[in-house]
Design an enzyme around this catalytic site. Structure first.
Site, mmCIF file in Angstrom:
data_model
loop_
_atom_site.group_PDB
_atom_site.id
_atom_site.type_symbol
_atom_site.label_atom_id
_atom_site.label_comp_id
_atom_site.label_asym_id
_atom_site.label_seq_id
_atom_site.Cartn_x
_atom_site.Cartn_y
_atom_site.Cartn_z
ATOM 1 N N ARG A 46 -8.173 -0.543 5.222
ATOM 2 C CA ARG A 46 -7.401 0.497 4.530
ATOM 3 C C ARG A 46 -6.085 -0.064 4.006
ATOM 4 N NH1 ARG A 46 -6.380 5.666 7.726
ATOM 5 N NH2 ARG A 46 -5.098 5.829 5.873
ATOM 6 N N ASP A 54 5.634 0.313 11.958
ATOM 7 C CA ASP A 54 4.416 -0.355 11.476
ATOM 8 C C ASP A 54 4.340 -1.817 11.892
ATOM 9 O OD1 ASP A 54 4.132 1.445 8.318
ATOM 10 O OD2 ASP A 54 3.711 1.985 10.394
ATOM 11 N N LYS A 114 0.852 -1.211 0.000
ATOM 12 C CA LYS A 114 0.000 0.000 0.000
ATOM 13 C C LYS A 114 0.882 1.253 0.000
ATOM 14 C CE LYS A 114 -1.520 1.487 4.112
ATOM 15 N NZ LYS A 114 -1.277 2.896 4.491
ATOM 16 N N ASN A 115 1.925 1.237 0.823
ATOM 17 C CA ASN A 115 2.737 2.445 0.993
ATOM 18 C C ASN A 115 3.738 2.670 -0.132
ATOM 19 O OD1 ASN A 115 1.283 2.938 3.233
ATOM 20 N ND2 ASN A 115 2.883 2.440 4.709
ATOM 21 N N ARG A 172 0.923 14.051 13.120
ATOM 22 C CA ARG A 172 1.200 13.855 11.679
ATOM 23 C C ARG A 172 1.390 15.188 10.950
ATOM 24 N NH1 ARG A 172 -0.385 8.597 10.642
ATOM 25 N NH2 ARG A 172 1.253 8.600 9.065
ATOM 26 N N PRO A 173 2.291 16.050 11.389
ATOM 27 C CA PRO A 173 2.507 17.332 10.714
ATOM 28 C C PRO A 173 3.123 17.153 9.327
ATOM 29 C CG PRO A 173 4.210 16.969 12.341
ATOM 30 C CD PRO A 173 3.217 15.845 12.509
ATOM 31 N N ARG A 206 -4.595 10.469 4.926
ATOM 32 C CA ARG A 206 -3.632 11.557 5.005
ATOM 33 C C ARG A 206 -2.581 11.469 3.905
ATOM 34 N NH1 ARG A 206 0.318 10.921 7.183
ATOM 35 N NH2 ARG A 206 0.552 13.107 7.755
ATOM 36 N N CYS A 266 -4.156 11.796 13.316
ATOM 37 C CA CYS A 266 -4.889 10.522 13.336
ATOM 38 C C CYS A 266 -4.621 9.922 14.714
ATOM 39 C CB CYS A 266 -4.418 9.599 12.222
ATOM 40 S SG CYS A 266 -2.755 9.007 12.505
ATOM 41 N N ILE A 326 8.999 6.781 16.717
ATOM 42 C CA ILE A 326 8.527 7.500 15.530
ATOM 43 C C ILE A 326 7.255 8.302 15.822
ATOM 44 C CG2 ILE A 326 7.789 7.280 13.118
ATOM 45 C CD1 ILE A 326 10.674 6.372 13.537
HETATM 46 C C1 EPZ Z 1 4.665 6.780 6.430
HETATM 47 O O1 EPZ Z 1 3.900 7.775 7.057
HETATM 48 C C2 EPZ Z 1 3.755 5.575 6.308
HETATM 49 N N1 EPZ Z 1 2.603 5.928 5.477
HETATM 50 C C3 EPZ Z 1 3.310 5.150 7.709
HETATM 51 O O2 EPZ Z 1 2.523 3.978 7.578
HETATM 52 C C4 EPZ Z 1 4.537 4.806 8.532
HETATM 53 O O3 EPZ Z 1 4.129 4.472 9.845
HETATM 54 C C5 EPZ Z 1 5.468 6.016 8.565
HETATM 55 O O4 EPZ Z 1 5.807 6.424 7.226
HETATM 56 C C6 EPZ Z 1 6.769 5.720 9.301
HETATM 57 O O5 EPZ Z 1 7.421 4.649 8.677
HETATM 58 C C7 EPZ Z 1 2.770 5.988 4.128
HETATM 59 O O6 EPZ Z 1 3.841 5.757 3.605
HETATM 60 C C8 EPZ Z 1 1.554 6.332 3.329
HETATM 61 P P1 EPZ Z 1 6.709 10.081 8.488
HETATM 62 P P2 EPZ Z 1 4.450 9.288 7.091
HETATM 63 O O7 EPZ Z 1 6.541 11.379 7.780
HETATM 64 O O8 EPZ Z 1 5.296 9.556 5.908
HETATM 65 C C9 EPZ Z 1 7.333 13.428 11.773
HETATM 66 C C10 EPZ Z 1 0.617 2.691 7.800
HETATM 67 O O9 EPZ Z 1 0.264 2.054 8.759
HETATM 68 N N2 EPZ Z 1 7.120 14.403 10.695
HETATM 69 O O10 EPZ Z 1 7.849 9.195 8.110
HETATM 70 O O11 EPZ Z 1 3.296 10.184 7.366
HETATM 71 C C11 EPZ Z 1 6.076 12.640 12.105
HETATM 72 O O12 EPZ Z 1 5.292 13.356 13.040
HETATM 73 C C12 EPZ Z 1 1.151 4.088 7.952
HETATM 74 O O13 EPZ Z 1 0.636 2.252 6.633
HETATM 75 C C13 EPZ Z 1 7.247 15.756 10.976
HETATM 76 O O14 EPZ Z 1 7.520 16.149 12.111
HETATM 77 O O15 EPZ Z 1 5.376 9.249 8.372
HETATM 78 C C14 EPZ Z 1 6.625 11.363 12.678
HETATM 79 O O16 EPZ Z 1 6.916 11.579 14.057
HETATM 80 C C15 EPZ Z 1 0.933 4.556 9.361
HETATM 81 N N3 EPZ Z 1 7.067 16.666 9.982
HETATM 82 C C16 EPZ Z 1 7.950 11.163 11.926
HETATM 83 O O17 EPZ Z 1 8.243 12.421 11.314
HETATM 84 C C17 EPZ Z 1 6.751 16.275 8.690
HETATM 85 O O18 EPZ Z 1 6.605 17.157 7.810
HETATM 86 C C18 EPZ Z 1 7.885 10.118 10.833
HETATM 87 O O19 EPZ Z 1 6.746 10.394 10.060
HETATM 88 C C19 EPZ Z 1 6.616 14.899 8.424
HETATM 89 C C20 EPZ Z 1 6.812 13.986 9.442
#
Ligand code: EPZ
Length: 417
Positions: free
Chosen positions: A397, A305, A22-23, A122-123, A93, A117, A327
């Site tokens: 999802r 995950d 999916k990702n 999730r910023p 998102r 969420c 994370i």
């Molecule tokens: C991706 O989410 C995945 N989703 C998530 O999978 C996964 O848990 C996550 O990466 C971590 O591996 C998709 O790929 C669609 P991040 P993402 O940006 O990109 C902070 C699932 O179950 N951050 O890597 O949204 C954030 O708050 C989902 O399939 C900022 O601060 O995660 C987090 O603490 C759940 N500012 C950390 O970084 C930003 O602009 C990692 O988040 C972006 C992120």
């Protein structure tokens, strides 16, 4: 609202095939916005988020057809709207992934802020800061990001946190920027590498994907391509835990064990017997399940995950396991549900202390997010009696008919409509 009913006590046996990731499919579908040519994608998982993204692309005026066999044809020839509306984004998102492609190709985009969420705020500040360094103006107002540019230019972007979709968004935008972009502290997840492979097939110049520094040299336009989505390493890991927790013997096929090294290593340390093949692996659950600590980190370390699924396993451990989630700030909601099943878990901030050795009893439980819902199925597989999981729309999802795949392995599981 569908529910899933599981009756525990069966050791799973047999072979299960992993679906497409999916990702990896979500950014790949967003990348089809980068060209007016037709793009063929293969191995698309028929999960809700993929169908939501198809709807979003169609709403923008693109052609987006996904067939039963998992192949899809996309063509963002005539785009009539550069907006990703709230009613679609609030359910997924990852819609933020259209921001980079829309800015790169159309120099304008209006995307609803994804909002938080269950697992965290999730910023998207790193996405926006990177785009601004490339010459975009991003205004946040009324819950939307209004972004525009006179034309993106390459930039050196130091990302303060490793972000998967942030890396993907900026990489896509940079493919059509004028000049070279360097993404420093980039995510290395296999899904990022898969997207880079697709973008190169479209004519992009990308180097360093899979490392912390990715270099992208912009081109004037990208062309269509045919791309096969990688297997879902998290689905594969979920079935690995299902084999371990039920002390069964499961062959997980159609996956890339290389993408699961940290997970398989951890499961072996916890007592499972694992043999690795070329495009799959076999796992045999054994007694005792050893309680081993784990900390989640960005790839290639143990993935967030898989944290909920691993917690389910540790409830059956022979001692105490400390699970540290680095994370997301609120990714232990599944612990509260497992406690209702009799698990002995103490949550302190980013750490959960799991005392094993207590049998679980089936209960009515609530799914809070995608991976938490999978972990409750795993707990139900080994609990005494019946577990009924509500709000399984979270499950749908990201997992395609997980109950059918589990039933194929002998689980007593069914969906209650
Ligand atoms: C991706 O989410 C995945 N989703 C998530 O999978 C996964 O848990 C996550 O990466 C971590 O591996 C998709 O790929 C669609 P991040 P993402 O940006 O990109 C902070 C699932 O179950 N951050 O890597 O949204 C954030 O708050 C989902 O399939 C900022 O601060 O995660 C987090 O603490 C759940 N500012 C950390 O970084 C930003 O602009 C990692 O988040 C972006 C992120």
């Amino acid at each position: 609202m569908d529910k899933i009913r599981v009756v525990g006590g069966v050791a799973l046996r047999g072979r299960v095939e992993t679906s497409g990731a999916k990702n990896a499919a979500l950014p790949a579908m967003a990348a089809t916005l980068l060209t007016g040519d037709a793009v063929q994608l293969e191995n698309l998982p028929r999960v809700r988020d993929i169908l939501t993204t198809r709807d979003l692309l169609e709403k923008m005026g693109a052609e987006a057809e996904i067939r039963e066999d998992g192949t899809g044809t996309f063509r963002a020839g005539e785009i009539s709207s550069l907006e990703a509306p709230y009613e679609l984004v609030k359910t997924m998102r990852a819609s933020i992934l259209v921001l980079g492609p829309l800015l790169g190709r159309f120099r304008k985009a209006r995307v609803s802020l994804p909002g938080g969420c269950a697992i965290g705020a999730r910023p998207v500040n790193i996405h926006l800061a990177g785009l601004e360094k490339m010459g975009a103006v991003c205004e946040v107002a009324h819950g939307y990001v209004e972004a525009s540019t006179a034309g993106l230019t390459g930039a050196y972007i130091q990302m303060e946190t490793v972000t998967v979709t942030g890396t993907e968004n900026l990489m896509m935008a940079a493919t059509l920027a004028d000049g070279e972009t360097v993404l420093d502290n980039a995510a290395c997840e296999p899904e990022v590498v898969d997207l880079a492979a697709m973008l190169r097939a479209m004519g992009a110049h990308i180097e360093g994907d899979g490392t912390r520094t990715i270099r992208i040299r912009g081109v004037r336009r990208l062309r269509g391509c045919r791309h096969r989505i990688i297997p879902d390493r998290i689905e594969a890991g979920t079935f690995a835990v299902a084999g371990a927790i039920t002390r069964g013997e499961v062959e997980v096929a159609n996956c890339n064990p290389e993408h699961l090294k940290a997970v398989l290593t951890q499961l072996a340390q916890a007592g499972a017997e694992i043999s690795i093949g070329k495009d799959g692996f076999r796992i045999r659950g054994r007694d005792p399940i050893s309680s081993k600590n784990v900390t989640t980190y960005p790839y290639p370390a143990f993935p967030t995950d898989m944290q909920a699924q691993y917690m389910a396993l540790m409830t059956q451990g022979d001692g105490i396991a400390i699970i540290t989630e680095t994370i997301f700030e609120n990714r232990f909601l599944h612990a509260l549900e497992m406690i209702r099943m009799g698990a002995d878990i103490t949550v302190e901030g980013r750490q959960a202390l799991v005392r094993g050795g207590r049998p679980l009893t089936g209960a009515a439980v609530l799914a809070s997010d995608l991976r938490a819902s999978a972990s409750l199925i795993l707990a139900g597989l080994v609990a005494e009696g019946e577990t009924v999981i509500d709000r399984v729309y979270h499950l749908d999802r990201g997992y395609y008919r997980i109950e059918d795949k589990m039933a194929q392995l002998g689980a007593r599981i069914e969906r209650i409509r």
